[in-house]
Write a protein that holds these residues in place. Structure first.
Motif, PDB file in Angstrom:
ATOM      1  N   ALA A   1       0.818  -1.204   0.000  1.00  0.00           N
ATOM      2  CA  ALA A   1       0.000   0.000   0.000  1.00  0.00           C
ATOM      3  C   ALA A   1       0.855   1.259   0.000  1.00  0.00           C
ATOM      4  O   ALA A   1       2.062   1.240   0.291  1.00  0.00           O
TER       5      ALA A   1
ATOM      6  N   THR B   1      -0.802   4.575   1.497  1.00  0.00           N
ATOM      7  CA  THR B   1      -2.057   5.203   1.913  1.00  0.00           C
ATOM      8  C   THR B   1      -1.820   6.132   3.092  1.00  0.00           C
ATOM      9  O   THR B   1      -1.306   5.717   4.135  1.00  0.00           O
TER      10      THR B   1
ATOM     11  N   PRO C   1      -8.403   6.332   6.188  1.00  0.00           N
ATOM     12  CA  PRO C   1      -7.576   6.153   4.986  1.00  0.00           C
ATOM     13  C   PRO C   1      -8.094   7.064   3.867  1.00  0.00           C
ATOM     14  O   PRO C   1      -9.259   6.977   3.479  1.00  0.00           O
TER      15      PRO C   1
ATOM     16  N   PHE D   1      -8.122   8.971   0.013  1.00  0.00           N
ATOM     17  CA  PHE D   1      -7.672   9.069  -1.366  1.00  0.00           C
ATOM     18  C   PHE D   1      -7.197  10.504  -1.536  1.00  0.00           C
ATOM     19  O   PHE D   1      -7.953  11.459  -1.327  1.00  0.00           O
TER      20      PHE D   1
ATOM     21  N   ARG E   1      -0.612   2.209  -7.008  1.00  0.00           N
ATOM     22  CA  ARG E   1      -1.031   2.319  -5.603  1.00  0.00           C
ATOM     23  C   ARG E   1      -1.179   3.782  -5.205  1.00  0.00           C
ATOM     24  O   ARG E   1      -2.006   4.133  -4.355  1.00  0.00           O
ATOM     25  N   PHE E   2      -0.363   4.639  -5.828  1.00  0.00           N
ATOM     26  CA  PHE E   2      -0.419   6.076  -5.574  1.00  0.00           C
ATOM     27  C   PHE E   2       0.369   6.721  -6.709  1.00  0.00           C
ATOM     28  O   PHE E   2       1.518   6.354  -6.954  1.00  0.00           O
TER      29      PHE E   2
ATOM     30  N   ARG F   1     -10.486   3.053  -6.373  1.00  0.00           N
ATOM     31  CA  ARG F   1     -10.110   3.529  -5.042  1.00  0.00           C
ATOM     32  C   ARG F   1      -9.672   2.417  -4.103  1.00  0.00           C
ATOM     33  O   ARG F   1      -8.891   2.645  -3.180  1.00  0.00           O
TER      34      ARG F   1
ATOM     35  N   CYS G   1      -5.871   2.077  -5.664  1.00  0.00           N
ATOM     36  CA  CYS G   1      -5.122   3.337  -5.792  1.00  0.00           C
ATOM     37  C   CYS G   1      -5.602   4.321  -4.726  1.00  0.00           C
ATOM     38  O   CYS G   1      -6.807   4.509  -4.552  1.00  0.00           O
ATOM     39  N   LYS G   2      -4.658   4.963  -4.029  1.00  0.00           N
ATOM     40  CA  LYS G   2      -5.034   5.869  -2.949  1.00  0.00           C
ATOM     41  C   LYS G   2      -4.512   7.293  -3.159  1.00  0.00           C
ATOM     42  O   LYS G   2      -4.375   8.033  -2.180  1.00  0.00           O
TER      43      LYS G   2
END
Length: 817
Positions: free
Chosen positions: A307, A309, A316, A318, A508-509, A593, A596-597
């Motif tokens: 992660a 996040t 948590p 986004f 993931r980001f 979501r 992916c954060k």
């Protein structure tokens, strides 16, 4: 108490190059400031932001300069007297009355020089001689050896704002000067030499941790440190044989600080007072406003990889973000009011994180204070970008001193949520061909990112996460830009392919991705005076710094929009394509979501008038991208995405309350003829959730793809899906009615569509360079109306709203094709 005398007036600038006799021997100078601004203010150079004047100013960064000022002083043998320079840019020798008192090599540090016993009664002269950064860089390359750098200049061999030497959105304007204030401080007995303050949560209580280190003079008097916040007071004794103290304060049940889309931003004033125990004299003080929130970065392994996040107050998130670059090539020109205005514009675009990028600066206190007040999260890079950096002395010690200075300075801010080690350097080493250039055993910066920086952060600011780089996958054993781990940059989309390729990635980001477009029309015409004005004319082309940038703008239109044949169409088509590309990418990422954060678009702002990836240009004017971000980052987003061979409406909810509403949709012809429809009475999208609703087959399968559109609605949110790109879509020439009504502060322009209008934009700066319109990129069905509200002091009538210039849409680009 410390006496502070500002030394920001009475300065004169002189050029140390005798080959430039045309310059006056002394030029009035402004501090804080820089050589370029002083020369500009005294009409010695043309404005480097205008036309191609940048290149005529190149000599400035290759020249040595001296700043001088005279000031009155009163020597006092009983007190310590020190010059404090908050920022010197960069390679400098400081003299007092002709005697050298210090040398500096770092733009990003505060320097303090003891001049006790050196001051004269009456007049004194302070001089700062700045050595050319280019000349110093040449010396350092001989000393360290060559290190790869993706951009020209020696920015990786010294501690100076790297983008001074030019970037793919910025000019080469190599500055020198006193870019922050300077003062003379006088004190006795003791002062606060370092004050580290952090605010966290301990259960339901606020916890303030204070570490204070004293500087002492003369008899080592016992002191006490009194801390106050929210009605809670703590007093700590500091014995005469002690120089450091650490303690905690508990504040019962403080209100929580939140990012702006989730809650309020209560800030609690905190004061520290250092008091002489014997006399009761106030010796020094420290004040900050603190916000209380919990924070962690979750990088744990999971079913998708690992992660990335951000978790604020156990929620948590986004992240809806944007990258922030220096807001001016001459940072001293950025006022507190300008910081606040830019951050408010980011907030209004539904952005709640700004990433302060590593090729710039640690911003001034006013930036972070404004972010605290606005609920704007800050990701702070350490200042390493797109290059290999030596780890040997003296650079290593400069890096450590700079990090200590800035971590201590910035750590009280609730808005600051991450220290990041570098921008793209691990990726560069791994994938950009640096390995064969860097000799075996030669340093390139990895020791900073994996060793020195995390050690310093753990020592100084253990309550805030540190991450080694962007992009980085959490391990040197995994490629740094992997989808499944850590944070990712997506640049093949802009550089090599089309924006539809964003859907090939579910990171993931995503901490960088972007698409270019020119600045607002008014900004271009203020800064470029080509006749005629074309994409290839000298000034316009000079204000495009990306390699093959104009070619990529046109290639990016391919398959989406027709190639424009006029300057007006080039300007609008490329701006529209930028807005579409980023909205496309953001909506895709948000629809995933669960995996992916975060999406942090490149970039929010500009430092000069330029064709770039920015949403807000250097004049503070909104490009269409700004409005696209506002829509794509809406806390409640409705989007149509491909799923399982079909299409799904995806509702994304970042609000604290669930979103429950009827969802309905239709497949229709562009002329309004209904072909198929559905209605689902209650779609429930819980808070912090993306909920998919598969669209029925009769909705997703067109009869005539060029003539049809899907429209899905959920309360006041509306999403569209087209079966073909605009270049194939049978968009009609726009037919509409316009009505203009005066309102408080400007005008309401009501547009009523007589046929289908796709992404209608009112270009307010074409009416008045200072005008601002509230909305853009509005799609109207036949018979729909929309009201654009324009803030302006200029009188506007219906005849001013010209189609194809002021009022633009995809229709007028396609229909004329």
């Amino acid at each position: 108490m410390i006496e502070k005398t500002a030394l920001n007036s009475g300065w004169m600038l002189s050029c140390n190059d005798t080959a430039r006799p045309s310059l006056p021997s002394a030029i009035p100078a402004t501090v804080p400031g820089c050589v370029h601004l002083d020369l500009l203010a005294n009409r010695q150079i043309p404005d480097p932001y205008i036309d191609v004047n940048e290149i005529t100013n190149d000599w400035i960064g290759r020249t040595d300069w001296t700043y001088r000022c005279s000031f009155e002083a009163v020597p006092d043998d009983g007190r310590v007297q020190e010059f404090v320079f908050d920022g010197l840019d960069t390679i400098a020798i400081i003299t007092l009355n002709g005697e050298e008192i210090g040398r500096t090599f770092n733009m990003h540090r505060t320097y303090r020089f003891d001049v006790s016993g050196l001051l004269r009664a009456g007049a004194n002269e302070l001089a700062v001689i700045f050595h050319s950064a280019y000349a110093y860089g040449a010396e350092m390359e001989k000393y360290y050896g060559y290190r790869p750098n993706n951009y020209p200049g020696p920015g990786n061999l010294m501690r100076k704002m790297a983008c001074n030497f030019g970037w793919d959105w910025g000019p080469t304007l190599v500055t020198a000067g006193l870019w922050k204030p300077v003062r003379l401080e006088s004190w006795d007995r003791a002062r606060l030499a370092e004050t580290r303050v952090s605010a966290t949560l301990a259960g339901g209580d606020g916890l303030v941790t204070v570490h204070a280190r004293l500087a002492r003079h003369g008899d080592r008097t016992p002191c006490r440190l009194v801390a106050e916040i929210g009605g809670v007071t703590t007093t700590v004794a500091i014995g005469g044989d002690e120089d450091e103290v650490a303690f905690e304060l508990a504040l019962p049940s403080p209100q929580l600080w939140w990012p702006h889309h989730l809650g309020a931003q209560p800030l609690y004033p905190m004061t520290l007072r250092l008091i002489d125990e014997a006399s009761g004299d106030l010796l020094d003080s420290f004040k900050r406003e603190l916000g209380f929130r919990s924070l962690r970065l979750d990088t744990s392994p999971d079913a998708h990889g690992s992660a990335f996040t951000f978790i604020i107050n156990d929620v948590p998130l986004f992240i809806c973000g944007a990258n922030w670059i220096p807001d001016d090539c001459f940072p001293s020109r950025v006022t507190a009011e300008r910081y606040a205005a830019r951050i408010e514009e980011a907030k209004n675009a539904n952005i709640h994180m700004l990433r302060v990028w590593g090729g710039g600066i640690f911003e001034r206190d006013e930036f972070y204070e404004a972010c605290d007040r606005a609920g704007m999260l800050v990701w702070q890079d350490f200042l390493f970008a797109c290059a290999a950096y030596p780890e040997e002395e003296p650079l290593r010690s400069e890096v450590e001193a700079e990090v200590r200075d800035n971590v201590v300075r910035l750590m009280p801010h609730a808005s600051l949520v991450l220290w990041n080690g570098n921008n793209e350097n691990i990726w560069g080493f791994d994938e950009w061909g640096w390995r064969p250039i860097i000799k075996a055993g030669e340093s390139w910066g990895l020791g900073y990112y994996l060793d020195l920086l995390p050690q310093l952060c753990a020592e100084l600011d253990p309550d805030r996460p540190y991450y080694p780089g962007s992009p980085y996958s959490g391990s040197m054993e995994i490629e740094p830009n992997a989808d499944a781990h850590g944070c990712k940059h997506i640049w093949d989309v802009w550089n090599d392919v089309g924006y539809e390729v964003y859907r090939n990635y579910i990171p993931r980001f995503c901490s960088e991705f972007g698409w270019q477009a020119p600045a607002a029309w008014a900004t271009i015409t203020e800064s470029v005076h080509d006749a005629p004005l074309t994409p290839q004319s000298n000034g316009v082309f000079h204000h495009q710094k990306a390699t093959q940038g104009n070619d990529k703008l046109i290639r990016g239109l391919s398959g989406h929009l027709p190639e424009p044949q006029t300057m007006d169409d080039w300007h609008f088509a490329t701006q529209l394509n930028q807005a579409r590309a980023i909205r496309f990418g953001v909506e895709h990422m948000r629809s995933h979501r669960d995996i992916c954060k975060g999406a942090v678009v490149w970039q929010f702002n500009d430092c000069w008038p330029v064709t770039s990836w920015a949403a807000l240009d250097s004049a503070g004017r909104r490009k269409p991208l700004w409005y696209a971000l506002k829509a794509a980052y809406d806390p409640r987003l409705l989007t149509i995405q491909p799923r399982n061979g079909g299409l799904a409406a995806v509702a994304v909810n970042e609000r604290t309350l669930f979103w429950r509403a009827k969802i309905s949709g239709r497949r229709m012809k562009l002329d309004g003829t209904m072909l198929a429809e559905f209605e689902f009475w209650r779609l429930l999208c819980d808070r912090f959730e993306a909920k998919e609703f598969p669209l029925p087959e009769d909705i997703v399968n067109p009869d005539l793809p060029r003539d049809e559109v899907i429209v899905v609605q959920m309360l006041d949110r509306r999403a569209f899906h087209y079966f073909v790109e605009d270049i194939e879509l049978n968009l009609p020439a726009p037919r509409l009615m316009i009505d203009v009504t005066e309102i408080d502060g400007g005008y309401a322009v009501e547009v009523t569509a007589q046929n289908f209008l796709k992404e209608l934009c009112l270009m307010a700066d074409r009416l008045d360079p200072d005008a601002v319109v509230d909305s853009m990129l509005v799609t109207l069905l036949p018979g729909d109306s929309h009201v654009f509200e324009i803030k302006t002091t200029k009188a506007i009538v219906v005849q001013d709203i010209t189609i194809g210039t002021v009022l633009r849409s995809a229709n007028d680009l396609v229909a004329k094709h």
